[in-house]
Design a protein around this motif. Structure first.
Motif, PDB file in Angstrom:
ATOM      1  N   ASN A   9      -2.885   1.989  11.179  1.00 18.22           N
ATOM      2  CA  ASN A   9      -3.633   0.774  10.825  1.00 18.22           C
ATOM      3  C   ASN A   9      -2.726  -0.416  10.552  1.00 18.22           C
ATOM      4  N   ALA A  10      -1.437  -0.223  10.725  1.00 15.78           N
ATOM      5  CA  ALA A  10      -0.446  -1.295  10.607  1.00 15.78           C
ATOM      6  C   ALA A  10       0.499  -1.153  11.790  1.00 15.78           C
ATOM      7  N   ILE A  33       5.655  -8.422   9.882  1.00 16.64           N
ATOM      8  CA  ILE A  33       5.390  -9.662  10.585  1.00 16.64           C
ATOM      9  C   ILE A  33       3.943  -9.615  11.071  1.00 16.64           C
ATOM     10  N   PRO A  34       3.389 -10.723  11.538  1.00 20.60           N
ATOM     11  CA  PRO A  34       1.955 -10.786  11.841  1.00 20.60           C
ATOM     12  C   PRO A  34       1.544 -10.149  13.165  1.00 20.60           C
ATOM     13  N   LYS A  56      -2.704  -8.239   5.479  1.00 20.35           N
ATOM     14  CA  LYS A  56      -3.577  -7.133   5.904  1.00 20.35           C
ATOM     15  C   LYS A  56      -2.739  -5.920   6.303  1.00 20.35           C
ATOM     16  N   ASN A  57      -1.622  -6.164   6.986  1.00 17.29           N
ATOM     17  CA  ASN A  57      -0.738  -5.056   7.388  1.00 17.29           C
ATOM     18  C   ASN A  57      -0.157  -4.366   6.160  1.00 17.29           C
ATOM     19  N   ILE A  58       0.285  -5.154   5.185  1.00 16.65           N
ATOM     20  CA  ILE A  58       0.826  -4.578   3.951  1.00 16.65           C
ATOM     21  C   ILE A  58      -0.252  -3.778   3.233  1.00 16.65           C
ATOM     22  N   ALA A  59      -1.465  -4.320   3.159  1.00 16.53           N
ATOM     23  CA  ALA A  59      -2.568  -3.620   2.497  1.00 16.53           C
ATOM     24  C   ALA A  59      -2.861  -2.283   3.182  1.00 16.53           C
ATOM     25  N   SER A  68      -3.093  -0.126  -3.461  1.00 15.90           N
ATOM     26  CA  SER A  68      -3.678  -1.370  -2.962  1.00 15.90           C
ATOM     27  C   SER A  68      -2.749  -2.525  -3.321  1.00 15.90           C
ATOM     28  N   LEU A  69      -3.126  -3.713  -2.904  1.00 11.99           N
ATOM     29  CA  LEU A  69      -2.329  -4.892  -3.239  1.00 11.99           C
ATOM     30  C   LEU A  69      -2.235  -5.095  -4.753  1.00 11.99           C
ATOM     31  N   ALA A  70      -3.192  -4.569  -5.503  1.00 11.06           N
ATOM     32  CA  ALA A  70      -3.148  -4.672  -6.963  1.00 11.06           C
ATOM     33  C   ALA A  70      -1.941  -3.937  -7.548  1.00 11.06           C
TER      34      ALA A  70
END
Length: 125
Positions: A9-10, A33-34, A56-59, A68-70
């Protein structure tokens, strides 16, 4: 002891590195990178769209680690142009709405595939 974190997913790594490594309660996410995972190409658009895709990739990578990003405690943002800082920051703030992580941001000469932005992250369990 370390554990490799990987997800489809990334974007797949474009070199000899892992998407992320977990050790001692921390997850170290390699610079993203994007790239759109489904196409392998950079997302269309400017710094706003590229920042959103990177996050989104990091998430997605963090989700593969059960986080999660949290959970992010530190990020490093690399920008092709520091003039994009305000636009990047506006998108970044939408992803980190509560207790934003520590962060550093730098202008760099170039990024892989001609990207405008790269972000790496450290998350804690």
């Amino acid at each position: 002891m370390k554990k490799v974190i990987a997800t489809s997913n990334a974007p797949a790594a474009i070199g000899p590195y892992s998407q992320a490594i977990e050790t001692n309660g921390f997850v170290f996410v390699s610079g993203q990178i994007p790239i759109v995972p489904q196409t392998g190409n950079l997302v269309d658009g400017g710094i706003e769209q590229q920042t959103e895709q990177v996050l989104k990739n990091i998430a997605a990578i963090l989700e593969a680690a059960g986080l999660s990003l949290a959970n992010v405690v530190k990020t490093t943002v690399l920008l092709k142009s520091i003039n994009d800082f305000a636009a990047m920051n506006a998108i970044y703030a939408k992803f980190f709405t509560n207790e934003a992580p520590a962060r550093a941001a730098y202008e760099v000469v170039n990024l892989p595939k001609g990207a405008l932005i790269e972000i790496e992250a450290i998350a804690a369990r």
